[in-house]
Design a protein around this motif. Structure first.
Motif, PDB file in Angstrom:
ATOM      1  N   LEU A 174      43.665  31.278  34.701  1.00  0.00           N
ATOM      2  CA  LEU A 174      45.115  31.098  34.745  1.00  0.00           C
ATOM      3  C   LEU A 174      45.837  32.420  34.558  1.00  0.00           C
ATOM      4  O   LEU A 174      46.788  32.734  35.295  1.00  0.00           O
ATOM      5  N   ALA A 175      45.397  33.208  33.582  1.00  0.00           N
ATOM      6  CA  ALA A 175      46.053  34.490  33.324  1.00  0.00           C
ATOM      7  C   ALA A 175      45.951  35.410  34.540  1.00  0.00           C
ATOM      8  O   ALA A 175      46.914  36.086  34.909  1.00  0.00           O
ATOM      9  N   GLY A 176      44.767  35.429  35.170  1.00  0.00           N
ATOM     10  CA  GLY A 176      44.609  36.239  36.365  1.00  0.00           C
ATOM     11  C   GLY A 176      45.511  35.777  37.498  1.00  0.00           C
ATOM     12  O   GLY A 176      46.083  36.599  38.237  1.00  0.00           O
ATOM     13  N   TYR A 177      45.664  34.458  37.629  1.00  0.00           N
ATOM     14  CA  TYR A 177      46.529  33.916  38.671  1.00  0.00           C
ATOM     15  C   TYR A 177      47.989  34.262  38.406  1.00  0.00           C
ATOM     16  O   TYR A 177      48.735  34.645  39.328  1.00  0.00           O
ATOM     17  N   ILE A 232      50.688  36.335  40.963  1.00  0.00           N
ATOM     18  CA  ILE A 232      51.989  35.886  41.493  1.00  0.00           C
ATOM     19  C   ILE A 232      53.153  36.612  40.817  1.00  0.00           C
ATOM     20  O   ILE A 232      54.310  36.204  40.959  1.00  0.00           O
ATOM     21  N   ASN A 233      52.826  37.674  40.095  1.00  0.00           N
ATOM     22  CA  ASN A 233      53.859  38.493  39.428  1.00  0.00           C
ATOM     23  C   ASN A 233      54.690  37.684  38.439  1.00  0.00           C
ATOM     24  O   ASN A 233      55.907  37.881  38.310  1.00  0.00           O
ATOM     25  N   TRP A 234      54.044  36.794  37.722  1.00  0.00           N
ATOM     26  CA  TRP A 234      54.693  36.029  36.662  1.00  0.00           C
ATOM     27  C   TRP A 234      55.098  36.974  35.529  1.00  0.00           C
ATOM     28  O   TRP A 234      54.361  37.912  35.206  1.00  0.00           O
ATOM     29  N   ILE A 240      46.659  40.481  29.485  1.00  0.00           N
ATOM     30  CA  ILE A 240      46.684  40.675  30.929  1.00  0.00           C
ATOM     31  C   ILE A 240      47.066  42.119  31.239  1.00  0.00           C
ATOM     32  O   ILE A 240      48.189  42.551  30.952  1.00  0.00           O
ATOM     33  N   THR A 241      46.146  42.857  31.839  1.00  0.00           N
ATOM     34  CA  THR A 241      46.447  44.221  32.270  1.00  0.00           C
ATOM     35  C   THR A 241      47.118  44.183  33.648  1.00  0.00           C
ATOM     36  O   THR A 241      47.036  43.180  34.352  1.00  0.00           O
ATOM     37  N   PRO A 242      47.770  45.268  34.075  1.00  0.00           N
ATOM     38  CA  PRO A 242      48.481  45.245  35.356  1.00  0.00           C
ATOM     39  C   PRO A 242      47.568  45.205  36.586  1.00  0.00           C
ATOM     40  O   PRO A 242      47.984  44.760  37.651  1.00  0.00           O
ATOM     41  N   GLU A 243      46.330  45.675  36.456  1.00  0.00           N
ATOM     42  CA  GLU A 243      45.453  45.806  37.617  1.00  0.00           C
ATOM     43  C   GLU A 243      45.027  44.450  38.163  1.00  0.00           C
ATOM     44  O   GLU A 243      44.345  43.678  37.482  1.00  0.00           O
ATOM     45  N   SER A 261      39.447  42.220  34.710  1.00  0.00           N
ATOM     46  CA  SER A 261      39.042  41.300  33.652  1.00  0.00           C
ATOM     47  C   SER A 261      40.224  40.933  32.756  1.00  0.00           C
ATOM     48  O   SER A 261      41.139  41.729  32.542  1.00  0.00           O
ATOM     49  N   ILE A 262      40.173  39.729  32.225  1.00  0.00           N
ATOM     50  CA  ILE A 262      41.143  39.246  31.240  1.00  0.00           C
ATOM     51  C   ILE A 262      40.461  39.186  29.870  1.00  0.00           C
ATOM     52  O   ILE A 262      39.324  38.721  29.752  1.00  0.00           O
TER      53      ILE A 262
END
Length: 286
Positions: A227-230, A234-236, A260-263, A267-268
């Motif tokens: 979820l965090a990666g998603y 989507i620029n949440w 959550i890193t910007p890249e 990895s999360i």
């Protein structure tokens, strides 16, 4: 051959809640059929097995009915158990299809771990699959929060993400386990992740796991990473982290933290505390 099974609840909220996992730290991994039998007898959504290989740990995860490639809450439980076993630190884990790390800590006042997930990715859901999922849960498209469109999110495995408009719809979640299993097996969904965003950084989640024969998990680290990666994709406006409350509607309050890193695709880091459910159990393999 004797082995010890630890019973640890991961992502606990103080001394309450969390998701139980069996943890087996051994010199050599048992045969597949033995690990599957142990997982079925333990009865938790996952049991994790770990054996040392050089400077790493070979790790495998078994649900009561099937092996899974990655399980977040069992990884948190394992990291905490390794910290208690070998001292706090960072441990390298070789999974079936990825190499990750988990950092465990153990003290008189706090016990827990943080793992770095496998790489993340996400994509849209096929319209037919989405309609089937909505029917499964008795939902319509008007129940969805389209700020977070339905997606297949990956963080070590594929998770179907359905974001809902209101907390009550999430609270009322119900579905047919067998129909859910058919959908999950055909599409390769590790879990079905229904979420509600109370704020940009605070989410409530319910997480059916029909693939493993489990109606619902109270805390799911792999789904949290996906979820965090998603949300990043989507620029949440996550501001670098989210908190997920899960298990509340089961009466098993759990708390997961994701950094959550910007890249994109990176990895999360998922963190949580643990608690001991009961004393370790001695198991004999004949």
């Amino acid at each position: 051959m004797m082995m010890t099974i630890q019973h640890i609840s991961a992502f606990s909220n103080g001394q309450l809640g969390g998701n139980p996992a069996g943890v087996v730290i051994c010199d050599e991994l048992p045969k597949d059929k033995e690990m599957q039998k142990i997982a079925a007898d333990v009865g938790y959504s996952e049991t994790v097995f770990a054996a040392p290989v050089e400077d790493r740990w070979r790790v495998r995860y078994f649900a009561p009915e099937v092996e899974v490639d990655f399980c977040g809450h069992a990884t948190i439980a394992l990291g905490a158990a390794l910290a208690k076993h070998a001292g706090p630190g960072v441990f390298t884990l070789d999974l079936n299809h990825a190499r990750i790390t988990v950092e465990g800590h153990f003290s008189e006042t706090e016990w827990g771990a943080s793992f770095q997930s496998p790489p993340t990715r996400s994509g849209p859901v096929a319209s037919g699959v989405l309609n089937e999922a909505l029917t499964l849960f008795g939902l319509s498209s008007t129940d969805l929060d389209m700020r977070i469109p339905p997606a297949v999110a990956h963080g070590g495995g594929d998770h179907l993400v359905l974001a809902l408009k209101d907390r009550k719809t999430l609270q009322d979640m119900k579905y047919d386990l067998e129909q859910g299993r058919i959908l999950a097996m055909r599409e390769g969904f590790i879990t079905l992740n229904l979420v509600y965003g109370e704020t940009a950084q605070l989410f409530h989640a319910r997480n059916p796991f029909p693939l493993g024969g489990v109606y619902e998990d109270p805390a799911t680290g792999a789904a949290a990473a996906a979820l965090a990666g998603y949300l990043r994709d989507i620029n949440w406006p996550h501001d670098g982290h989210i908190t997920i409350h899960q298990g509340e509607d089961m009466g098993v309050p759990s708390c997961l933290q994701a950094e959550i890193t910007p890249e994109r695709g990176a990895s999360i880091r998922v963190s949580g505390n643990v608690r001991l459910i009961r004393e370790p159990q001695i198991w004999e393999i004949k």
